[in-house]
Motif scaffolding. Sequence first.
Motif, PDB file in Angstrom:
ATOM      1  N   ASN A 112      -9.125  -6.752   3.928  1.00  0.00           N
ATOM      2  CA  ASN A 112      -8.157  -7.727   3.434  1.00  0.00           C
ATOM      3  C   ASN A 112      -6.759  -7.133   3.273  1.00  0.00           C
ATOM      4  O   ASN A 112      -5.952  -7.625   2.490  1.00  0.00           O
ATOM      5  N   GLY A 113      -6.508  -6.066   4.015  1.00  0.00           N
ATOM      6  CA  GLY A 113      -5.162  -5.525   4.076  1.00  0.00           C
ATOM      7  C   GLY A 113      -4.836  -4.431   3.080  1.00  0.00           C
ATOM      8  O   GLY A 113      -3.712  -3.934   3.054  1.00  0.00           O
ATOM      9  N   GLY A 114      -5.815  -4.032   2.255  1.00  0.00           N
ATOM     10  CA  GLY A 114      -5.576  -2.967   1.290  1.00  0.00           C
ATOM     11  C   GLY A 114      -5.949  -1.602   1.839  1.00  0.00           C
ATOM     12  O   GLY A 114      -6.328  -1.464   3.009  1.00  0.00           O
ATOM     13  N   GLU A 115      -5.845  -0.571   1.000  1.00  0.00           N
ATOM     14  CA  GLU A 115      -6.219   0.772   1.422  1.00  0.00           C
ATOM     15  C   GLU A 115      -6.936   1.506   0.299  1.00  0.00           C
ATOM     16  O   GLU A 115      -6.719   1.238  -0.890  1.00  0.00           O
ATOM     17  N   VAL A 116      -7.827   2.416   0.679  1.00  0.00           N
ATOM     18  CA  VAL A 116      -8.547   3.263  -0.271  1.00  0.00           C
ATOM     19  C   VAL A 116      -7.920   4.652  -0.217  1.00  0.00           C
ATOM     20  O   VAL A 116      -7.919   5.305   0.835  1.00  0.00           O
ATOM     21  N   LEU A 117      -7.400   5.105  -1.363  1.00  0.00           N
ATOM     22  CA  LEU A 117      -6.677   6.372  -1.411  1.00  0.00           C
ATOM     23  C   LEU A 117      -7.585   7.567  -1.675  1.00  0.00           C
ATOM     24  O   LEU A 117      -7.156   8.714  -1.481  1.00  0.00           O
TER      25      LEU A 117
END
Length: 401
Positions: free
Chosen positions: A189-194
Motif C-alpha cells: 500500500n505504498g509504505g516501507e519497512v525500515l
Amino acid sequence: MARLLTSVAILGATATAAMAQVSDDVVKIGILNDQSGVYADFGGTYSYQAALMAVEDFGGTVLDMPIEVVTADHQNKPDVASNIARQWYDTEQVDAIMELTTSSVALAVQALSAEADKITMTTGAATTELTGAQCTANGFHWAYDTHALAVGTGGALVEQGGDSWFFLTADYAFGYSLEEQTGAYVTANGGEVLGSVRHPLSTNDFSSFLLQAQASGAKVIGLANAGLDTQNAIKSAAEFGIVQGGQRLAALLFTLAEVHGLGAEAAQGLTLTESFYWNRTDESREFAQRFFERTQAMPNMVHAGTYSAVLQYLKAIEAAGTDETAAVSEQLHTLPVNDVFSQGGTVGANGRLITDVYLLEVKAPADITTDWDYFNVLATIPGSEAFIDPAESGCALVAAN
C-alpha cells in the motif's frame, strides 16, 4: 399393540446404533493452552470456561453420549504440548484438541494430530501457516490470524499516514508471521519497512529493542507480539517518551483482556483488531454477562472463538451421526457457522473460518461509561477481505480439490 412394540423396537435399535457411533461412549475435548505465562489472560482458564459454556448450551450430551472437557497448561513449549497431546490421544481417549495458544505449539500439535487422525481447532494461535503450507485435512483455524490483524490494524494505520514501520517482534513463529504479513501489507500500500528487532518470549526488559525502534525514525512501531509482552512494551515505550516524540505504536495483537490489564489510561487511542466484541449486539452482551458471572471477566475473541469452535464441533458430530474424524471434519467444512461469535461464517477447504473482524479503538477514560466497555467500533472488515482466499493460501489440500 404389535405395531407399538415394533415402533419401540425400531426406536431402540436406532438409538443403539447412534450410541455405537461414539467412540468410548464419550466425546472428549481437550483445551490446551498457556495458563500460567504471558498468555494466561489472553486465553488460559477463561477459554476452558468458554468451552464448558458451549457444552452446557449444546445440552450436555451429543448422540445421547456425555461430553467431557479436559484442560492442561502447555507452558508455551511445543515439546510439553506434544507430550500432553500424545497422552491425551493414547491413554485418555481425547477426540479433539482446541485453543492452542502460541503458534509454535499449534503447529506442533496440529502435525501430531494429523498423524493420530484427530481434529484440532486452533483459536489462540495466529500464524497463517496453520491453513497455509502446513495445513492438514483435520486442522481448523478459528477466531483470527496474522493476515486479519495486518489488514485490520496495519491497514488502518497506513491509511492514516503511517507509511514507515519498524517492528518489535516476538522471536518465534507467531511473531515472524505477524511481521511478515503486516510488512507485506504496508509495502503493498505504498509504505516501507525500515527494519525490525526480535525479542525473547516473556522478556522483562524492552529497553534496547525500543531504543533501536526509536532510532529508526519510523512513523509506526509495530508490536508483533501479544499478551504481557505487548503490555510491557507499551509501558516501556511510555517511559522512553516514544509516543510523545511523534512515533505511533501499533499493537498488532491486542485484545480486551490486555487492554483491561494495561488500563484505559495507558491504552487510550490504540487501534486494534478483534473478531469479537462483547458490547456490540444484544446477543453478544447476553453471552458476555453469562461468561462474566463465571469468570469475573468479559470475553475477548479467543474466549468467544473457543466457545464457537466447541459448539461447532458438537454440531458437526450431531450432523455426522458419529464422532469419527473424517465424517466430523467433512461436516466442519460444510456447515455454516452461526452463533454468538460468527454469523454466516464459512470454512474454507484449508480449514480457515472466514468471518467478519472488527477494527477497534480504545476509548479515552472519560468516554467509558460501563465497566469493560473499552472500544469504539471503527469498521467491520468482511471476512473475504480479512482472511486469505483458501485458493491462495498455499495449502496443498486446496489445490487437490
